[in-house]
Design a protein around this motif. Structure first.
Motif, mmCIF file in Angstrom:
data_model
loop_
_atom_site.group_PDB
_atom_site.id
_atom_site.type_symbol
_atom_site.label_atom_id
_atom_site.label_comp_id
_atom_site.label_asym_id
_atom_site.label_seq_id
_atom_site.Cartn_x
_atom_site.Cartn_y
_atom_site.Cartn_z
ATOM 1 N N LEU A 56 -11.810 78.684 39.909
ATOM 2 C CA LEU A 56 -10.488 79.293 39.975
ATOM 3 C C LEU A 56 -9.768 79.006 38.669
ATOM 4 O O LEU A 56 -9.740 77.859 38.198
ATOM 5 N N PHE A 57 -9.174 80.037 38.083
ATOM 6 C CA PHE A 57 -8.553 79.915 36.773
ATOM 7 C C PHE A 57 -7.134 80.472 36.828
ATOM 8 O O PHE A 57 -6.805 81.270 37.707
ATOM 9 N N ALA A 58 -6.310 80.040 35.880
ATOM 10 C CA ALA A 58 -4.900 80.416 35.918
ATOM 11 C C ALA A 58 -4.327 80.506 34.515
ATOM 12 O O ALA A 58 -4.873 79.951 33.545
ATOM 13 N N LEU A 59 -3.223 81.217 34.435
ATOM 14 C CA LEU A 59 -2.471 81.331 33.198
ATOM 15 C C LEU A 59 -1.005 81.434 33.571
ATOM 16 O O LEU A 59 -0.642 82.184 34.483
ATOM 17 N N ILE A 60 -0.162 80.666 32.900
ATOM 18 C CA ILE A 60 1.269 80.743 33.166
ATOM 19 C C ILE A 60 1.920 81.541 32.053
ATOM 20 O O ILE A 60 1.580 81.400 30.880
ATOM 21 N N ARG A 61 2.823 82.417 32.428
ATOM 22 C CA ARG A 61 3.536 83.204 31.429
ATOM 23 C C ARG A 61 5.029 83.179 31.725
ATOM 24 O O ARG A 61 5.458 82.937 32.849
ATOM 25 N N THR A 62 5.794 83.444 30.713
ATOM 26 C CA THR A 62 7.235 83.485 30.876
ATOM 27 C C THR A 62 7.644 84.700 31.699
ATOM 28 O O THR A 62 6.908 85.693 31.749
ATOM 29 N N THR A 63 8.802 84.610 32.345
ATOM 30 C CA THR A 63 9.318 85.763 33.079
ATOM 31 C C THR A 63 10.462 86.421 32.312
ATOM 32 O O THR A 63 11.242 87.175 32.876
ATOM 33 N N LYS A 64 10.575 86.108 31.019
ATOM 34 C CA LYS A 64 11.623 86.726 30.211
ATOM 35 C C LYS A 64 11.482 88.246 30.251
ATOM 36 O O LYS A 64 10.395 88.785 30.169
ATOM 37 N N ARG B 137 7.374 70.659 37.421
ATOM 38 C CA ARG B 137 6.323 69.801 36.873
ATOM 39 C C ARG B 137 4.992 70.563 36.782
ATOM 40 O O ARG B 137 4.270 70.448 35.798
ATOM 41 N N MET B 138 4.660 71.352 37.822
ATOM 42 C CA MET B 138 3.408 72.104 37.792
ATOM 43 C C MET B 138 3.420 73.108 36.651
ATOM 44 O O MET B 138 2.417 73.271 35.941
ATOM 45 N N ALA B 139 4.551 73.779 36.462
ATOM 46 C CA ALA B 139 4.670 74.728 35.353
ATOM 47 C C ALA B 139 4.489 74.015 34.019
ATOM 48 O O ALA B 139 3.833 74.523 33.104
ATOM 49 N N SER B 140 5.057 72.807 33.894
ATOM 50 C CA SER B 140 4.930 72.026 32.661
ATOM 51 C C SER B 140 3.484 71.635 32.400
ATOM 52 O O SER B 140 3.010 71.670 31.259
ATOM 53 N N LEU C 105 -15.003 88.675 37.193
ATOM 54 C CA LEU C 105 -13.641 88.206 37.387
ATOM 55 C C LEU C 105 -12.927 89.059 38.437
ATOM 56 O O LEU C 105 -13.021 90.276 38.427
ATOM 57 N N VAL C 106 -12.230 88.396 39.343
ATOM 58 C CA VAL C 106 -11.458 89.084 40.368
ATOM 59 C C VAL C 106 -10.072 88.459 40.433
ATOM 60 O O VAL C 106 -9.943 87.256 40.634
ATOM 61 N N THR C 107 -9.033 89.255 40.220
ATOM 62 C CA THR C 107 -7.679 88.722 40.327
ATOM 63 C C THR C 107 -7.381 88.384 41.778
ATOM 64 O O THR C 107 -7.764 89.106 42.692
ATOM 65 N N LYS C 108 -6.686 87.278 41.988
ATOM 66 C CA LYS C 108 -6.384 86.853 43.344
ATOM 67 C C LYS C 108 -4.916 87.094 43.688
ATOM 68 O O LYS C 108 -4.590 87.711 44.669
ATOM 69 N N GLN C 109 -4.023 86.581 42.836
ATOM 70 C CA GLN C 109 -2.615 86.712 43.155
ATOM 71 C C GLN C 109 -1.788 86.319 41.954
ATOM 72 O O GLN C 109 -2.293 85.817 40.955
ATOM 73 N N SER C 110 -0.511 86.559 42.046
ATOM 74 C CA SER C 110 0.433 86.141 41.023
ATOM 75 C C SER C 110 1.611 85.519 41.755
ATOM 76 O O SER C 110 2.180 86.141 42.652
ATOM 77 N N ARG C 111 1.945 84.293 41.417
ATOM 78 C CA ARG C 111 3.001 83.586 42.144
ATOM 79 C C ARG C 111 4.010 82.981 41.190
ATOM 80 O O ARG C 111 3.712 82.684 40.032
ATOM 81 N N LEU C 112 5.203 82.764 41.712
ATOM 82 C CA LEU C 112 6.264 82.145 40.934
ATOM 83 C C LEU C 112 6.169 80.630 41.031
ATOM 84 O O LEU C 112 5.855 80.080 42.086
ATOM 85 N N CYS C 113 6.465 79.960 39.924
ATOM 86 C CA CYS C 113 6.433 78.506 39.879
ATOM 87 C C CYS C 113 7.417 78.042 38.820
ATOM 88 O O CYS C 113 7.227 78.322 37.630
ATOM 89 N N GLY C 114 8.480 77.382 39.250
ATOM 90 C CA GLY C 114 9.499 76.957 38.292
ATOM 91 C C GLY C 114 10.162 78.122 37.600
ATOM 92 O O GLY C 114 10.605 78.017 36.453
ATOM 93 N N GLY C 115 10.233 79.264 38.290
ATOM 94 C CA GLY C 115 10.850 80.451 37.712
ATOM 95 C C GLY C 115 9.931 81.222 36.780
ATOM 96 O O GLY C 115 10.329 82.246 36.226
ATOM 97 N N LYS C 116 8.710 80.750 36.584
ATOM 98 C CA LYS C 116 7.744 81.441 35.732
ATOM 99 C C LYS C 116 6.618 81.998 36.592
ATOM 100 O O LYS C 116 6.479 81.640 37.764
ATOM 101 N N THR C 117 5.807 82.861 36.002
ATOM 102 C CA THR C 117 4.738 83.518 36.745
ATOM 103 C C THR C 117 3.401 82.882 36.419
ATOM 104 O O THR C 117 3.062 82.703 35.252
ATOM 105 N N ILE C 118 2.649 82.542 37.457
ATOM 106 C CA ILE C 118 1.290 82.035 37.286
ATOM 107 C C ILE C 118 0.324 83.083 37.832
ATOM 108 O O ILE C 118 0.378 83.441 39.001
#
Length: 529
Positions: A429-437, A82-85, A405-418
């Motif tokens: 705090l800002f975010a972007l979700i990308r595919t893990t293809k 749901r969070m990824a969606s 801008l300072v990167t903080k982390q990259s985490r998995l969510c629903g099999g995708k990367t945020i």
């Protein structure tokens, strides 16, 4: 002919167990009361939860299956998807200027205050346990508890910290049952030494204890580069400083250091250090070069000391390309200010590091390059690593990005990367979700894959409220942004931890709520909204 609903229950369970993912189950929950009842078997949700834990590299003790209710299991299973969606919907929405925003469902202030301001917080993947560092102590917090941490969950630092206070990393123990915390402490201004300490938290005993500690005849500087230089995994804590790599086998108290190739050191900046526990590799990221050392070569040394030479097992380079034309390379100065972030360290405890994200600025221009690279190992060439450009991303906000801008982390969510970052200028705090293809998933598509985004996403800070027990009134309590480290987000649970005005209280913000799970069969359609 057998009707769909006439299938025996054991057949239903078999299909549920082996063939359906969480989205399939949501669809069945919305079909009718019969399928809702069939899909409400708690043991099957527990099975799905174990799959989610594996898929998103979550800390399994965060979920106590012996005490979790059915609704708790459902939320834990469905929350990452749901969070990824929500992220995907927000960043693909058409906006008239500005950026997409995700607003919280609720927030609360944990019922305790610390004796000194919070310097750093790290949410353990899974969203239940929070590692906190203050100037006087380190503690573990159960954010689901209505009580503050007990004395067994706190460790005094011994002396008040004044510098290098943000050097603070976590990872799972080798068997995955405990949380390890590594911190470098400087006793005060003018000190000529520092101390490394590794703590371990046992969630079953609810106890935080010291695993190892060692004094160093050096002082770690307090700056943003240092925050990306520390790596903790297995029995190693490693960092780089002034052209040297330092590796501490803390279970055997062996401390090593060696100088990295000076040619590389003077032409490129060191950006990040990662321990790939599965491949047994220590990986140093420079601007456009990766160096790999075999961890077994480090662990076989049983005496501390500075090595005259310790060459990497492998090295490989990569290029930065233009989004508009992937066949063309970016200008030569593009790698001068580069931030590299990989999957969270919990991920490479059980899985080999699949690749990394790179955010690079042009030397003095406004252009920003955001690429995803993959690391493949050539089995025919002695498992030698090869870096391939897999994805290119175009984010409008990155085109006018500031150095704040300072990167903080990259985490998995629903099999995708945020990808998460903090912008000091915008105080958010800002975010972007990308595919893990991966490359292998897209054999029939031209590479690299190109993704254009309409917007990144801002995690909106709430106006939190705190009970005033003296007069039973509710006071507005605005959460202020407290700089790098004093916040931590776990997308798989939808929880963000920040601090209150005086930085002595922890504020937990929930961006998901229960999204209809607790309302019963009449409102199961809420699951997918």
């Amino acid at each position: 002919m057998v009707e769909f609903l006439d299938l025996p229950t054991d057949i239903w369970i078999y299909v549920w167990y082996y063939f359906l993912d969480a989205q399939d189950v949501i669809s069945l929950l919305q079909t009718c009361r019969v399928t809702y009842a069939l899909c409400s078997n708690q043991s099957l949700w527990a099975k799905k939860l174990k799959e989610v834990i594996q898929k998103d590299a979550l800390f399994s003790p965060s979920f106590d299956l012996n005490t979790m209710s059915l609704n708790d299991c459902k939320r834990a299973v469905l929350a990452p998807m749901r969070m990824a969606s929500i992220f995907e919907s927000a960043q693909t929405s058409s906006l008239e200027g500005g950026r997409a925003k995700i607003r919280p469902a609720s927030s609360r202030i944990l019922p305790f205050a610390l004796a000194s301001p919070i310097l750093m917080m790290l949410m353990v993947p899974g969203g239940r346990f929070l590692a906190v560092k203050t100037a006087q102590e380190i503690l573990m917090v159960d954010v689901e508890s209505n009580e503050g941490p007990s004395e067994k969950m706190r460790r005094k630092t011994g002396e008040e910290l004044r510098r290098a206070s943000s050097i603070f990393v976590t990872s799972p123990s080798i068997d995955g049952s405990k949380v390890r915390i590594a911190t470098v402490e400087n006793p005060g201004i003018g000190a000529e030494s520092s101390r490394i300490t590794v703590l371990e938290f046992d969630p079953v005993k609810r106890e935080l204890y010291r695993l190892a500690s060692r004094h160093l005849d050096q002082v770690r500087p307090h700056n943003a580069n240092v925050l990306l230089s520390d790596a903790l995994a297995g029995q190693l804590f490693c960092y780089y400083s002034d052209g040297y790599i330092f590796a501490w086998n803390f279970l055997e108290d062996v401390f090593l250091s060696w100088y990295v190739d000076p040619t590389l050191h003077y032409t490129q900046r060191f950006r990040k250090l990662v321990i790939d526990h599965v491949k047994k590799l220590l990986i140093l990221f420079a601007d456009q070069t990766l160096l790999f050392w075999d961890i077994n070569d480090i662990l076989c040394i049983k005496e501390s000391g500075r090595m005259a030479t310790f060459l990497p097992k492998w090295s490989c380079t990569f290029d930065i390309h233009l989004f508009s034309n992937p066949d063309l390379l970016a200008p030569a100065g593009a790698g001068q200010s580069t931030f590299i972030c990989s999957h969270n360290t919990w991920y490479h405890q059980d899985f080999s590091l699949p690749g990394f994200d790179l955010l690079a600025y042009e030397g003095h221009g406004p252009q920003v390059y955001y690429h995803t690279y993959e690391i493949e190992y050539d089995a025919t060439g002695g498992d030698r690593p090869v870096v391939k450009l897999a994805q290119m991303h175009d984010v409008p906000q990155f085109r006018k990005i500031e150095r704040s801008l300072v990167t903080k982390q990259s985490r998995l969510c629903g099999g995708k990367t945020i990808l998460l970052w903090e912008n000091h200028e915008l105080e958010g705090l800002f975010a972007l979700i990308r595919t893990t293809k991966t490359v292998s998933d897209n054999e029939f598509q031209p590479l690299p894959l190109k993704h254009a985004y309409l917007s990144d996403v801002e995690l909106v800070h709430p106006a939190n409220r705190e009970e005033d027990n003296s007069n039973n009134r509710v006071r507005a309590h605005l959460v202020r942004w407290n700089g790098f480290g004093a916040s931590s987000f776990d997308p798989a649970s939808g929880r963000l931890c920040t601090t209150g005005d005086d930085k002595t209280k922890v504020v937990v913000t929930d961006y998901l709520g229960d999204f209809g799970i607790s309302k019963g069969a009449n409102t199961v359609s809420d699951f997918s909204q």
